[in-house]
Design a protein around this motif. Structure first.
Motif, PDB file in Angstrom:
ATOM      1  N   LEU A 182       0.675  -1.166  -0.123  1.00 50.79           N
ATOM      2  CA  LEU A 182       0.053   0.068   0.090  1.00 50.79           C
ATOM      3  C   LEU A 182       0.878   1.279  -0.090  1.00 50.79           C
ATOM      4  CD1 LEU A 182      -0.022   1.369   3.069  1.00 50.79           C
ATOM      5  CD2 LEU A 182      -1.592  -0.520   3.513  1.00 50.79           C
ATOM      6  N   ARG A 225      -4.880   9.608   1.358  1.00 47.35           N
ATOM      7  CA  ARG A 225      -5.573   8.478   1.066  1.00 47.35           C
ATOM      8  C   ARG A 225      -4.518   7.083   1.290  1.00 47.35           C
ATOM      9  NH1 ARG A 225      -3.856  12.542  -2.089  1.00 47.35           N
ATOM     10  NH2 ARG A 225      -2.411  12.258  -4.048  1.00 47.35           N
ATOM     11  N   ILE A 227      -3.796   3.711  -0.708  1.00 52.71           N
ATOM     12  CA  ILE A 227      -3.903   3.082  -2.098  1.00 52.71           C
ATOM     13  C   ILE A 227      -3.266   1.546  -2.044  1.00 52.71           C
ATOM     14  CG2 ILE A 227      -3.437   3.296  -4.532  1.00 52.71           C
ATOM     15  CD1 ILE A 227      -3.159   6.358  -4.193  1.00 52.71           C
ATOM     16  N   PHE A 229      -1.781  -1.478  -3.861  1.00 53.58           N
ATOM     17  CA  PHE A 229      -1.349  -1.871  -5.171  1.00 53.58           C
ATOM     18  C   PHE A 229      -0.537  -3.104  -5.223  1.00 53.58           C
ATOM     19  CE2 PHE A 229       2.268   0.108  -3.115  1.00 53.58           C
ATOM     20  CZ  PHE A 229       3.350  -0.619  -3.633  1.00 53.58           C
ATOM     21  N   GLU A 264     -12.123   3.907  -8.248  1.00 55.22           N
ATOM     22  CA  GLU A 264     -11.287   3.675  -7.068  1.00 55.22           C
ATOM     23  C   GLU A 264     -10.550   2.272  -7.432  1.00 55.22           C
ATOM     24  OE1 GLU A 264     -15.164   1.235  -7.096  1.00 55.22           O
ATOM     25  OE2 GLU A 264     -14.744   3.149  -7.606  1.00 55.22           O
ATOM     26  N   LEU A 267      -5.330   2.898 -10.562  1.00 55.51           N
ATOM     27  CA  LEU A 267      -4.348   4.197 -10.343  1.00 55.51           C
ATOM     28  C   LEU A 267      -4.523   5.122 -11.362  1.00 55.51           C
ATOM     29  CD1 LEU A 267      -1.681   4.586  -8.464  1.00 55.51           C
ATOM     30  CD2 LEU A 267      -0.433   4.312 -10.661  1.00 55.51           C
ATOM     31  N   ASP A 272      -0.094  10.295  -7.675  1.00 52.90           N
ATOM     32  CA  ASP A 272      -0.185   8.840  -7.159  1.00 52.90           C
ATOM     33  C   ASP A 272       0.923   8.170  -8.029  1.00 52.90           C
ATOM     34  OD1 ASP A 272      -2.007   9.779  -5.381  1.00 52.90           O
ATOM     35  OD2 ASP A 272      -3.702   8.463  -6.302  1.00 52.90           O
ATOM     36  N   SER A 339      -5.360  -1.079  -8.764  1.00 50.14           N
ATOM     37  CA  SER A 339      -4.912  -0.660  -7.526  1.00 50.14           C
ATOM     38  C   SER A 339      -6.505  -0.270  -6.928  1.00 50.14           C
ATOM     39  CB  SER A 339      -4.508   0.617  -7.519  1.00 50.14           C
ATOM     40  OG  SER A 339      -5.304   1.986  -7.891  1.00 50.14           O
ATOM     41  N   ARG A 340      -6.590   0.163  -5.667  1.00 54.41           N
ATOM     42  CA  ARG A 340      -7.590   0.324  -4.731  1.00 54.41           C
ATOM     43  C   ARG A 340      -7.557   1.438  -3.760  1.00 54.41           C
ATOM     44  NH1 ARG A 340     -12.164   0.995  -2.952  1.00 54.41           N
ATOM     45  NH2 ARG A 340     -13.763  -0.739  -2.283  1.00 54.41           N
ATOM     46  N   SER A 341      -8.203   2.593  -4.074  1.00 55.87           N
ATOM     47  CA  SER A 341      -8.106   3.878  -3.321  1.00 55.87           C
ATOM     48  C   SER A 341      -8.981   3.981  -2.129  1.00 55.87           C
ATOM     49  CB  SER A 341      -8.351   4.772  -4.068  1.00 55.87           C
ATOM     50  OG  SER A 341      -7.196   5.077  -5.087  1.00 55.87           O
TER      51      SER A 341
END
Length: 343
Positions: A182, A225, A227, A229, A264, A267, A272, A339-341
């Motif tokens: 992350l 945030r 994120i 990955f 979300e 990326l 970022d 990814s996931r934010s």
């Protein structure tokens, strides 16, 4: 404390609000902790079975064409993973049996990730993934000190709040998509300042983007945030180990539509991407978005005028290329990074 570093009234109010959150009863916390401990049973059993199988089938022997010691290296790596998992389970069991009061904040999430190839129906990857927000906060505090990024006074409290509010979704994303690392990124850092402090080697090459980044507009970069990955060297490797589509050779229009459907899940911004590139380099000595490895990335959350931004590392030039292209542009080395934010 200097006047510049003192928290504002707004920041103190936010911290106070977080402190007012109702606490969970200890019985509930212990039940959740027991479930986390039980969740380690399956990966432990699977890891032991894999190790025993490897002992019997010669996997720990050097194979034809491999350097000397390759088999022993595989054995050491498997032993280290098993030992770490056993140690974690023993620590958790001892804590539970001690009867000590459990903290309200649970910093660690551990999942058992498994990827089954949909065509062959065979399990092609299985691993235990652990992310600890306290360890990551310490890691990123050092990283931002190294890169001279000034963090706001309430940064750690804000990140903990994001983690706590989204724990169930973070765990689900790790379990379903295999995210194993992350980023923690502060909000409201001017792009020109961020880019300068994250600069590597010869810096940047620009195409249809102003050298001061003044024409780049990005979404959601005003917010701190987390994120998730994949800590993989290349985009194709993400597909190989998780089955997720990285959309290589997708047009700008396709990248934008994919992103806007679920922003979300990809990326999205140049900010970022720049932080990810530098952090990955600090961790591994490698450049994540090397276009020669088919790892260039559209960044559909950032635009320069009507054009979409994309970026990639060019090893020969020693620069991060920052470009803006029309929606019809495509290239077989250029995709969208999963990814996931969380904000």
């Amino acid at each position: 404390m200097s006047i510049e570093s003192a928290p504002t009234v707004s920041e103190m109010a936010k911290t106070a609000d977080r402190r007012k959150k109702p606490e969970k009863p200890q019985d509930d916390l212990r039940s959740e902790f027991e479930l986390r401990l039980k969740s380690l049973k399956t990966p432990l059993e699977q890891g032991i079975n894999e190790y025993q199988k490897a002992l019997g089938d010669g996997s720990f022997e050097d194979q034809a064409g491999e350097p000397d010691g390759s088999g022993e290296k595989r054995k050491d790596e498997m032993q280290k993973k098993l030992t770490a998992l056993l140690d974690r389970a023993e620590r958790m069991k001892a804590k539970l049996e001690s009867g000590e009061e459990l903290p309200q904040h649970q910093p660690e999430i551990t999942v058992n990730y498994k990827y089954t190839n949909p065509k062959t129906k065979k399990v092609e990857r299985q691993e235990t993934i652990t992310l600890d927000i306290e360890k990551k906060l310490e890691e990123f505090a050092k990283f931002y000190k190294l890169t001279n990024i000034n963090l706001p006074p309430d940064f750690e409290d804000t990140v903990r709040d994001v983690w706590e509010r989204n724990q169930a979704d973070i765990q689900e994303a790790m379990e379903q998509k295999g995210f194993d690392d992350l980023l923690i990124i502060p909000g409201n850092i001017p792009l020109v300042d961020l880019a300068e402090k994250m600069k590597m080697e010869k810096g940047y090459y620009f195409y249809q983007v102003k050298n001061d980044f003044s024409d780049v507009v990005s979404k959601n970069v005003d917010k701190p945030r987390i994120i998730l990955f994949h800590h993989r060297d290349t985009m194709p490797e993400i597909t190989q180990t998780t089955g997720l589509d990285v959309h290589l050779n997708i047009t700008g229009k396709g990248a934008l539509e994919t992103y806007e459907a679920h922003p979300e899940n990809y990326l999205g911004t140049l900010e970022d991407a720049i932080v990810l590139e530098r952090k990955y380099f600090e961790d591994t000595g490698k450049h994540l978005s090397d276009y020669t490895n088919n790892s260039a990335q559209w960044l559909p959350g950032s635009k320069a005028g009507a054009r979409l931004v994309h970026s990639y590392w060019t090893p020969g030039a020693g620069r991060l290329h920052v470009l803006a292209r029309g929606l019809d542009y495509q290239d077989d080395s250029l995709g969208v990074r999963p990814s996931r934010s969380f904000f």
